[in-house]
Each structure stands twice: as C-alpha cells, then as structure tokens.
Design an enzyme around this catalytic site. Structure first.
Site, PDB file in Angstrom:
ATOM      1  N   GLY A  15       0.828  -1.215   0.000  1.00  0.00           N
ATOM      2  CA  GLY A  15       0.000   0.000   0.000  1.00  0.00           C
ATOM      3  C   GLY A  15       0.850   1.248   0.000  1.00  0.00           C
ATOM      4  NE  ARG A  18      -4.941   6.227  -1.935  1.00  0.00           N
ATOM      5  CZ  ARG A  18      -5.790   5.835  -0.992  1.00  0.00           C
ATOM      6  NH1 ARG A  18      -6.078   6.641   0.002  1.00  0.00           N
ATOM      7  NH2 ARG A  18      -6.353   4.652  -1.045  1.00  0.00           N
ATOM      8  CB  VAL A  67      -2.366  -7.104   0.664  1.00  0.00           C
ATOM      9  CG1 VAL A  67      -1.291  -6.125   0.245  1.00  0.00           C
ATOM     10  CG2 VAL A  67      -3.564  -6.390   1.276  1.00  0.00           C
ATOM     11  CG  ASN A  93       1.171   1.238   4.975  1.00  0.00           C
ATOM     12  OD1 ASN A  93       0.979   1.953   5.961  1.00  0.00           O
ATOM     13  ND2 ASN A  93       0.700   1.554   3.769  1.00  0.00           N
ATOM     14  CB  SER A 146      -4.675   0.932  14.514  1.00  0.00           C
ATOM     15  OG  SER A 146      -5.579   1.807  15.151  1.00  0.00           O
ATOM     16  CE1 TYR A 159      -7.923   0.102  10.264  1.00  0.00           C
ATOM     17  CE2 TYR A 159      -8.048   0.893  12.527  1.00  0.00           C
ATOM     18  CZ  TYR A 159      -7.406   0.860  11.302  1.00  0.00           C
ATOM     19  OH  TYR A 159      -6.245   1.578  11.121  1.00  0.00           O
ATOM     20  CB  ALA A 161     -11.292  -7.971  14.944  1.00  0.00           C
ATOM     21  CB  ILE A 192      -1.234   9.173  11.041  1.00  0.00           C
ATOM     22  CG1 ILE A 192      -0.734   8.235  12.166  1.00  0.00           C
ATOM     23  CG2 ILE A 192      -0.075   9.772  10.246  1.00  0.00           C
ATOM     24  CD1 ILE A 192       0.107   8.872  13.258  1.00  0.00           C
TER      25      ILE A 192
END
Ligand code: NDP
Length: 251
Positions: A15, A18, A67, A93, A146, A159, A161, A192
């Site tokens: 990834g 960006r 991915v 990432n 995260s 997310y 999990a 971020i």
C-alpha cells in the site's frame, strides 16, 4: 544515523501509493534502499511515486496487487526478489476501514477489512520470510497496526479485530523466526494526518484532538522516521514488540 543507512538493501512496502506507505517508501529510498510497493487502484500515483523513488538513485518496483490474495501476493514478492536480488525489509502497511456499529455492519465489510488488513499481512509475511531468513544479516518486518487494535474503538469491530490480529501475528512470527535474525514488530498508530483520517468531520476531529495529550494528530513524516528506526540495525535487539505512536492517546 548515517544518511544512507539502507544502502544496497531492499524493502517491500504494501500500500505504497498514499499516506503512510508512501512516506515510508520515500524515506527508505532517501536512506538508500531499493523500494518495491504495491497498491489496489491508484495506478497513476504508483507511476509518479516510482519515478520519485528512482530519482533518489535507487531501484523501484511497483505493481497492482491485492494483498488479500495469497497467490498474487506470493507472485509479487517473487518478482521483487528477482528484480532486486533479495529482500531485507517488509512493511505490512496496506489497510482499509469500513466503520459501522456491529448491528449495522455487513458481513462483506467484516470480510474486506479482515482480509485486507490481517490476511494481507500474513500473505506478505509468509512469502517474504524465506528470502529474509537466507540473508546473512536476517531482515525485519514491521506491521502497521493501530491503537484501535489495542484499546478497541466504537464502530470498528472489524478494524479493531484486524489490528489486534496483526499484533498476535507479530508476536507469534517474532518467536518463530528470531533464530534466523529476522525481527518482527508492530507500530500501533494513533491518528495520523492522511486520507484515512480526513473522513472525520470537524466536530469529531476536535473532540479527538482534545483527548490527545500532545494535542495534535501525528504526521506521516514522523511515522516514516519511526518505521526506519524499527527496520534499522539500531533496533536489531527489538523483536515481538508493539510500539505505540499516538501522541499519548492510549496510555
Ligand atoms: P490510506 O488510505 O491513505 O492508504 C492506504 C494504502 O493502502 C493505499 O496505498 C492503498 O492503495 C493501499 N491498499 C488498500 N487496500 C489494498 C489492497 N487490498 N491491496 C493493496 N493495497 C491496498 O491509508 P493510511 O496511510 O492512512 O494508512 C496506512 C496504514 O496505517 C493502514 O494499515 C492503517 O490501518 C494504518 N493506520 C492509519 C492511521 C491513520 O490515522 N491514518 C491510524 C492507525 C493505523 P490505493 O491507493 O490503490 O487505494
């Protein structure tokens, strides 16, 4: 820290087109690494970034590769090994969000987030560890997790999990391959400044900032610096750890 500390080394960043992945790709290239990155849809951004990396005097390789797809991920890694002659670093990432309270969350939103964020990291790690284990100096994997995976977040059951799963993957894999001098760590990021964070409305943003002891969002440049440290020989004695970079949000 020497300017070109990664001279002659090769890195994969998933990834890369960006946000955080792009910043890490560019910082690794500035510090001398050849950089391969994949993406999902952003072909034009990928072309531009590839040219930017090459302009820094190192090799670049970019390709579309989901991915979540095991065979395609293995093919991408094999191609990078062929192009660069080896793989020293992997940054898992690539990630997405599909936030919704669980009662309203669709099964496909659960599957997409788990498959991209967690299975994606497993796919790339599985493919990249063999070449890393053969290196005389081993290698290093950094999983971009995260704080949502550490403390949980409302509306992010999928997310959270996936990001907690990445932490389990980090620790398990660290134990499996430590004897081959390959380290595996995770970064548990707070908010971020990227496209992913720009979805917040102003009111929610202010509310969150009020809860961050350092009083601001993090920058992609700060994350790229931490990532480079975690991949560098300076961090060679750190493995299986979760480094929180969140302005103190989840103490
Ligand atoms: P962005 O949305 O800005 O970028 C995501 C990147 O991942 C893009 O390059 C995108 O490619 C790629 N990508 C998405 N899905 C796939 C896929 N299936 N296969 C391959 N590539 C894919 O995200 P951020 O830079 O904000 O986040 C990067 C990582 O950091 C994520 O794992 C995220 O969960 C984590 N993180 C981010 C935080 C933040 O506040 N921003 C906080 C905590 C963690 P394309 O351009 O083609 O879509």
């Amino acid at each position: 820290m020497s300017e070109k500390q990664f001279n002659g080394r090769s890195a994969i960043v998933t990834g890369g087109t960006r946000g955080i992945g792009k910043a890490i790709s560019l910082e690794l290239a500035r510090r001398g690494a050849n950089v391969a990155f994949n993406y999902s849809k952003s072909a034009d951004e990928a072309e531009r970034l590839k040219a930017e990396i090459e302009a820094l005097g190192v090799k670049a390789y970019a390709a579309q590769c989901d991915v979540a797809r095991t065979v395609a991920s293995a093919e991408f890694v094999a191609k990078v090994k062929e192009e660069f002659g080896g793989i020293d670093y992997l940054v898992n990432n690539a990630g997405i969000t599909r936030d919704q309270l669980i009662l309203r969350m669709k099964e496909e939103d659960w599957d997409a987030v788990i498959d991209t964020n967690l299975k994606g990291a497993w796919n790339f790690s599985k493919a990249a560890i063999r070449p890393m284990m053969r290196n005389e100096n081993g290698g290093s994997i950094l999983n971009i997790s995260s704080i949502s995976g550490v403390v949980g977040m409302l509306g992010q059951s999928n997310y959270s999990a996936s990001k907690a799963g990445m932490i389990g993957l980090t620790k398990s894999l660290a134990k499996e391959i430590a004897s081959r001098k390959v380290t595996v760590n995770a970064l548990a990021l707070g908010l971020i400044e990227t496209d992913m964070a720009s979805g917040m409305n102003d009111e929610y943003r202010e509310k969150i900032i009020a809860q961050i002891p350092l009083g601001r969002l993090g920058s992609v440049a700060e994350v790229a610096d931490i990532a480079c440290f975690m991949l560098s020989p300076s961090a060679a004695y750190i493995t299986g750890q979760v480094i929180q970079a969140d302005g103190g949000l989840a103490m």
